[in-house]
Design an enzyme around this catalytic site. Sequence first.
Site, PDB file in Angstrom:
ATOM      1  N   PHE A  37     137.037 -16.092  10.337  1.00 23.06           N
ATOM      2  CA  PHE A  37     137.338 -16.020  11.763  1.00 23.06           C
ATOM      3  C   PHE A  37     136.764 -17.291  12.246  1.00 23.06           C
ATOM      4  O   PHE A  37     135.749 -17.395  12.543  1.00 23.06           O
ATOM      5  CB  PHE A  37     137.061 -14.741  12.384  1.00 23.06           C
ATOM      6  CG  PHE A  37     137.396 -14.718  13.934  1.00 23.06           C
ATOM      7  CD1 PHE A  37     138.790 -14.430  14.350  1.00 23.06           C
ATOM      8  CD2 PHE A  37     136.687 -15.144  14.955  1.00 23.06           C
ATOM      9  CE1 PHE A  37     139.457 -14.587  15.751  1.00 23.06           C
ATOM     10  CE2 PHE A  37     137.075 -15.220  16.153  1.00 23.06           C
ATOM     11  CZ  PHE A  37     138.436 -15.162  16.628  1.00 23.06           C
ATOM     12  N   LYS A  62     128.098 -18.955  20.915  1.00 20.97           N
ATOM     13  CA  LYS A  62     127.773 -17.718  21.316  1.00 20.97           C
ATOM     14  C   LYS A  62     126.239 -17.868  21.779  1.00 20.97           C
ATOM     15  O   LYS A  62     126.119 -18.230  22.946  1.00 20.97           O
ATOM     16  CB  LYS A  62     127.797 -16.758  20.171  1.00 20.97           C
ATOM     17  CG  LYS A  62     129.315 -16.126  19.841  1.00 20.97           C
ATOM     18  CD  LYS A  62     129.291 -15.444  18.852  1.00 20.97           C
ATOM     19  CE  LYS A  62     130.904 -14.936  18.507  1.00 20.97           C
ATOM     20  NZ  LYS A  62     131.402 -13.951  19.443  1.00 20.97           N
ATOM     21  N   ASP A 115     130.624 -22.849   9.803  1.00 24.62           N
ATOM     22  CA  ASP A 115     130.663 -22.276  11.177  1.00 24.62           C
ATOM     23  C   ASP A 115     129.682 -21.227  11.379  1.00 24.62           C
ATOM     24  O   ASP A 115     129.732 -20.102  10.890  1.00 24.62           O
ATOM     25  CB  ASP A 115     132.167 -21.654  11.254  1.00 24.62           C
ATOM     26  CG  ASP A 115     132.372 -20.808  12.550  1.00 24.62           C
ATOM     27  OD1 ASP A 115     131.470 -20.667  13.446  1.00 24.62           O
ATOM     28  OD2 ASP A 115     133.626 -20.189  12.773  1.00 24.62           O
TER      29      ASP A 115
HETATM   30  C1  LIG Z   1     132.364 -17.336  13.513  1.00 24.00           C
HETATM   31  C2  LIG Z   1     133.148 -17.676  14.655  1.00 24.00           C
HETATM   32  N1  LIG Z   1     133.723 -18.662  14.741  1.00 24.00           N
HETATM   33  C3  LIG Z   1     134.325 -18.987  16.117  1.00 24.00           C
HETATM   34  C4  LIG Z   1     134.400 -18.128  17.189  1.00 24.00           C
HETATM   35  C5  LIG Z   1     135.172 -18.331  18.220  1.00 24.00           C
HETATM   36  O1  LIG Z   1     134.306 -18.640  19.300  1.00 24.00           O
HETATM   37  P1  LIG Z   1     134.821 -18.749  20.882  1.00 24.00           P
HETATM   38  O2  LIG Z   1     135.322 -17.224  21.098  1.00 24.00           O
HETATM   39  O3  LIG Z   1     133.730 -18.888  21.625  1.00 24.00           O
HETATM   40  O4  LIG Z   1     136.125 -19.456  20.904  1.00 24.00           O
HETATM   41  C6  LIG Z   1     133.884 -16.819  16.946  1.00 24.00           C
HETATM   42  C7  LIG Z   1     133.774 -15.679  17.885  1.00 24.00           C
HETATM   43  O5  LIG Z   1     133.945 -14.369  17.904  1.00 24.00           O
HETATM   44  C8  LIG Z   1     133.230 -16.496  15.750  1.00 24.00           C
HETATM   45  O6  LIG Z   1     132.506 -15.323  15.586  1.00 24.00           O
END
Ligand SMILES: Cc1ncc(COP(=O)(O)O)c(C=O)c1O
Length: 398
Positions: A134, A248, A219
């Site tokens: 994700f 986050k 990520d």
């Molecule tokens: C691993 C990961 N990447 C990207 C995101 C996306 O971040 P945002 O919701 O701040 O756009 C999330 C959000 O849950 C995430 O857990």
Amino acid sequence: MTHATHPFDALMDITARPPAVFVRGEGSFLWDDDGKRYLDFVQGWAVNCLGHSPPEIIEALTVQAKLLLTPSPAFYNTPSLKLAKALTDHSCFDRVFFTNSGAEANEGSIKLARKYGALHRHGAYEIITFDGGFHGRTLATMSASGKKAFEPLFEPKVSGFPKAKINDLESVKRLITAKTIAVMLEPIQGEAGVWPFTDQFLRDLRALTTEQGLLLIFDEIQTGMGRTGKLFHYEHTGIEPDIMTLGKGIGGGVPLAALLATEAASCFQHGDQGGTFNGNPLMCAVGLAVLERVAAPEFLKSAADAGLYLESELQRISARHGLGEVRGRGLLLALDLKHPIGASIVGQALGDGVLLNSPQPDALRFMPALNVSRDEIDAMIDCLDAILAKMGAARRVA
Ligand SMILES: Cc1ncc(COP(=O)(O)O)c(C=O)c1O
């Protein structure tokens, strides 16, 4: 909490939400507008690493708000310079680009990799990502994600994201072609239900990407900022990625995220990347306050200890109720429920004043504040234990 007092219909209905309306938070607790208190093991989806409204963030916001909100991203400002320097000092990266959300940071990492491919690999643009991954909800990051539910949505997708299988190096090798420029992954797949890549797989992947001249993108939006007991997850593995994204926890509750890269990978040229609020001083001042606290060795040690304690308590509950494994690292853990009872547990816990998350029907995910206390862990475990006992009794009767 009626429709008359809260016009729920004025918001776009993008997800099922419980009717509680939250008005105040402090540490591990939230209060709704009926005055009910909740013990929060969701913390804004692994965002509030120091808990709700910690003094450091209040102070940083207050001081910076009186000084300067934003001068324009076309000018330097002190907090963004200081935060970029602190992040590079604490990591293996040399350059930082700040964004407002994790998805935007990942979108930036995709652009950076494609730019690198254009400059150094005859226009190679494909980025190998993973089933179950994700990476966000922009069109490109949804395309990069390996979430089944995204597959039919918003066609046509952005092309160029072939999917490999978690912990399967051969599946990566099979996808590498002259068009490949990078491999991108979450070291622990959070939304998929907390499925970790093994440290050995990550080391093998680093060796493979180096040998093939490919960029390795981590990520760390969920795993970074102390969540797994080290400041960044890659530190557990002994390898260094070329690009990393943070989100986050870096803002501790305010919208801040970042794209970090080594000098060699930092190939944006003027005009390639930007954004009105990117690196604004108000958010960066908060990021600096959060980083100063979280990067302290004693803070990371106590977060790692809290993670070990939560893990052992979840294992105890699992054994007692005949459930499955406890997965994850630090304070990003999941309990395998073996049955699709996650939503029911979350609903009952909400009624009991405890906020839990079920990213998959058969799993619970735990992502409390990194300074969660043992008493708070015990209170959550007692609540979960009671719910599972009730459900077990109900199953036996049925
Ligand atoms: C691993 C990961 N990447 C990207 C995101 C996306 O971040 P945002 O919701 O701040 O756009 C999330 C959000 O849950 C995430 O857990």
